[in-house]
Enzyme design. Structure first.
Site, mmCIF file in Angstrom:
data_model
loop_
_atom_site.group_PDB
_atom_site.id
_atom_site.type_symbol
_atom_site.label_atom_id
_atom_site.label_comp_id
_atom_site.label_asym_id
_atom_site.label_seq_id
_atom_site.Cartn_x
_atom_site.Cartn_y
_atom_site.Cartn_z
ATOM 1 N N MET A 30 0.833 -1.201 0.000
ATOM 2 C CA MET A 30 0.000 0.000 0.000
ATOM 3 C C MET A 30 0.874 1.261 0.000
ATOM 4 S SD MET A 30 -3.369 -0.930 2.168
ATOM 5 C CE MET A 30 -2.715 -0.598 3.800
ATOM 6 N N HIS A 37 9.278 -2.942 3.471
ATOM 7 C CA HIS A 37 8.948 -3.079 2.041
ATOM 8 C C HIS A 37 10.204 -3.335 1.212
ATOM 9 C CE1 HIS A 37 5.576 -0.295 3.400
ATOM 10 N NE2 HIS A 37 4.900 -1.279 2.854
ATOM 11 N N LYS A 149 5.306 -9.647 9.546
ATOM 12 C CA LYS A 149 4.665 -8.737 10.504
ATOM 13 C C LYS A 149 3.155 -8.964 10.453
ATOM 14 C CE LYS A 149 3.098 -4.820 9.790
ATOM 15 N NZ LYS A 149 2.837 -3.470 9.306
ATOM 16 N N GLN A 153 -2.188 -12.454 7.611
ATOM 17 C CA GLN A 153 -2.337 -12.205 6.172
ATOM 18 C C GLN A 153 -1.599 -13.265 5.347
ATOM 19 O OE1 GLN A 153 -2.360 -8.157 4.295
ATOM 20 N NE2 GLN A 153 -0.204 -8.600 3.984
ATOM 21 N N MET A 184 8.589 -2.144 11.833
ATOM 22 C CA MET A 184 8.343 -1.063 10.873
ATOM 23 C C MET A 184 6.927 -1.167 10.339
ATOM 24 S SD MET A 184 11.614 0.029 9.042
ATOM 25 C CE MET A 184 12.987 0.498 10.044
ATOM 26 N N SER A 185 6.279 -0.029 10.198
ATOM 27 C CA SER A 185 4.921 0.036 9.669
ATOM 28 C C SER A 185 4.703 1.443 9.137
ATOM 29 C CB SER A 185 3.919 -0.253 10.783
ATOM 30 O OG SER A 185 2.639 0.224 10.427
HETATM 31 N N1 ATP Z 1 8.242 -4.371 9.305
HETATM 32 C C1 ATP Z 1 8.017 -5.149 8.255
HETATM 33 N N2 ATP Z 1 8.859 -6.148 7.943
HETATM 34 C C2 ATP Z 1 8.640 -6.964 6.879
HETATM 35 N N3 ATP Z 1 7.580 -6.823 6.051
HETATM 36 C C3 ATP Z 1 6.701 -5.833 6.318
HETATM 37 C C4 ATP Z 1 6.869 -4.948 7.419
HETATM 38 N N4 ATP Z 1 5.841 -4.074 7.417
HETATM 39 C C5 ATP Z 1 5.060 -4.399 6.375
HETATM 40 N N5 ATP Z 1 5.575 -5.441 5.707
HETATM 41 C C6 ATP Z 1 4.986 -6.120 4.554
HETATM 42 O O1 ATP Z 1 4.910 -5.244 3.450
HETATM 43 C C7 ATP Z 1 3.793 -5.621 2.655
HETATM 44 C C8 ATP Z 1 2.962 -4.401 2.367
HETATM 45 O O2 ATP Z 1 2.411 -3.938 3.577
HETATM 46 P P1 ATP Z 1 1.792 -2.509 3.757
HETATM 47 O O3 ATP Z 1 2.017 -1.704 2.541
HETATM 48 O O4 ATP Z 1 0.430 -2.637 4.338
HETATM 49 O O5 ATP Z 1 2.780 -1.858 4.851
HETATM 50 P P2 ATP Z 1 2.609 -1.698 6.395
HETATM 51 O O6 ATP Z 1 3.824 -1.095 6.952
HETATM 52 O O7 ATP Z 1 2.094 -2.998 6.937
HETATM 53 O O8 ATP Z 1 1.492 -0.628 6.525
HETATM 54 P P3 ATP Z 1 0.397 -0.589 7.641
HETATM 55 O O9 ATP Z 1 1.037 -0.894 8.928
HETATM 56 O O10 ATP Z 1 -0.142 0.758 7.513
HETATM 57 O O11 ATP Z 1 -0.582 -1.663 7.223
HETATM 58 C C9 ATP Z 1 3.027 -6.692 3.435
HETATM 59 O O12 ATP Z 1 3.372 -7.975 2.930
HETATM 60 C C10 ATP Z 1 3.558 -6.509 4.823
HETATM 61 O O13 ATP Z 1 3.509 -7.694 5.598
HETATM 62 MG MG MG Z 2 -0.056 -3.277 6.338
#
Ligand code: ATP
Ligand code: MG
Length: 291
Positions: A30, A37, A149, A153, A184-185
C-alpha cells in the site's frame, strides 16, 4: 523503472516478460515505503528476473471508520526507493480501474479470518484476499512476497492460493524492526514522540514471552498474563488482543508446542499497531537432550 497504471497494460508487460522466459516476482504493497517493504523487494530481486511492486491503497480492506482517506501516500518518494531497491516496475492502478461499478465478486477465506485482526476488522481479510487475487490475475508472477509482521495475512493468502489453485509461490519474509525493536509500519508515522517511545513495549512483551518460554514455561495463559502486565505499564498503549495460537488455523493453543504464533494488536494514539513472533517449539525440548 516504469510506472504503470492500466491493468491491461500491466498484464501485457508481464506476458512479454514471461514470453522471454524470465521469472517474475510480485511485491504487493500500500506504499509509503520503509525498510520492511524494501526487504521484500530485495528478496524478490534475488529470486526473480523481473520485479513488479504493486502500490495500491485498497479501499475494500479498510473499515468505514478506518483511515483509508488519511492513509499516508508519497508516490514520488516511493518510486525512488523502489528503483533503488531494484524494482523493474511499479503497478499503481486507480481505484475505479480495480473496482468497476457495481463490483459484485469477493474472495472470502473462512474461519482463519474471524480471529485476531479479523475479529476487530470485519471484512478486512475479504478485502485483502480479493485485491490479492485480482493482482495475481493481472500479474501472474512466479512468486509473491509478504511480510511476517502480518502473519495472519500470510496464512490467509497461502490458504487462498491452495484452495483456489493459484500457480504462485507465497514467500514469507521476516519482520524488519527499528533499532529499538518496534516493527516497521507505514502507520508508525501517526505516532507522537511520547507514543513512539511507549510503543516499544509491544516488542518488549514479545521478547518477554520468548524469554519465559526459553526458561521452560509452557502454559500460554501464564505467558499472555505476563505480557499483558508489562503492556499495562504503558498507559499510552491500549491492547486490543494478545494471543497464543497455532500457526495454521490460528486457534488458541492449550499448551505451547509445535509452531505457535504469539500475536498482538494495540492502539497507540491514532495508530493501530500489530506485531508477533513465531515460536517453533520442539515437543521433546524439555526432556533429556539427545546426543
Ligand atoms: N516491518 C516489516 N517487515 C517486513 N515486512 C513488512 C513490514 N511491514 C510491512 N511489511 C509487509 O509489506 C507488505 C505491504 O504492507 P503494507 O504496505 O500494508 O505496509 P505496512 O507497513 O504494513 O502498513 P500498515 O502498517 O499501515 O498496514 C506486506 O506484505 C507486509 O507484511
Ligand atoms: Mg499493512
Amino acid at each position: 523503472m516504469r510506472t504503470i497504471t492500466s491493468p491491461d497494460e500491466m498484464r501485457r508487460i508481464v506476458k512479454e516478460v514471461r514470453a522471454r522466459g524470465e521469472s517474475v516476482g510480485l511485491v504487493p504493497t500500500m506504499g509509503f515505503f520503509h525498510r520492511g517493504h524494501i526487504s521484500l523487494m530485495r528478496a524478490a530481486g534475488e529470486e526473480n528476473d523481473y520485479v513488479v511492486v504493486s502500490l495500491f491503497v485498497n479501499p475494500t480492506q479498510f473499515g468505514p471508520r478506518e483511515d483509508f482517506k488519511n492513509y499516508p501516500r508519497d508516490l514520488f518518494r516511493d518510486s525512488e526507493m523502489a528503483a533503488e531497491a531494484g524494482a523493474d516496475c511499479i503497478f499503481h492502478p486507480r481505484v475505479e480501474d480495480m473496482y468497476p461499478q457495481p463490483f459484485l465478486t469477493y474472495v472470502n477465506v473462512e474461519e482463519i479470518t474471524g480471529t485476531l485482526c479479523g475479529a476487530s476488522r470485519p471484512g478486512h481479510f475479504r478485502g485483502v484476499a480479493t485485491v490479492v487475487a485480482k493482482l495475481f490475475n493481472i500479474i501472474p508472477a512466479d512468486r509473491a512476497y509478504f511480510g511476517l509482521k502480518d502473519a495472519q495475512q500470510v496464512l490467509v493468502i497461502r490458504k487462498m492460493v491452495e484452495d483456489l489453485d493459484f500457480d504462485i509461490d507465497i514467500v514469507a519474509c521476516p519482520t524488519v524492526r527499528e533499532s529499538d525493536g518496534l516493527a516497521m509500519s507505514s502507520r508508525n508515522m501517526y505516532l507522537e514522540p511520547e507514543e513512539r517511545r511507549a510503543a516499544t513495549v509491544l516488542y518488549r512483551s514479545l521478547r518477554l514471552a520468548e524469554d519465559l518460554v526459553s526458561r521452560g514455561e509452557r502454559d500460554p495463559g501464564e505467558v499472555i498474563a505476563a505480557m499483558r502486565a508489562l503492556i499495562e505499564e504503558e498507559p499510552l498503549v491500549e491492547p486490543e488482543y494478545v494471543e497464543a495460537v497455532d500457526f495454521r488455523l490460528l486457534k488458541p493453543v492449550d499448551g505451547l508446542e509445535g509452531e505457535v504464533l504469539i500475536a498482538l494488536a494495540a492502539r497507540v494514539g491514532k495508530a493501530r499497531l500489530i506485531d508477533n513472533i513465531l515460536l517453533k517449539l520442539d515437543i521433546n525440548r524439555d526432556k533429556e537432550p539427545k546426543h
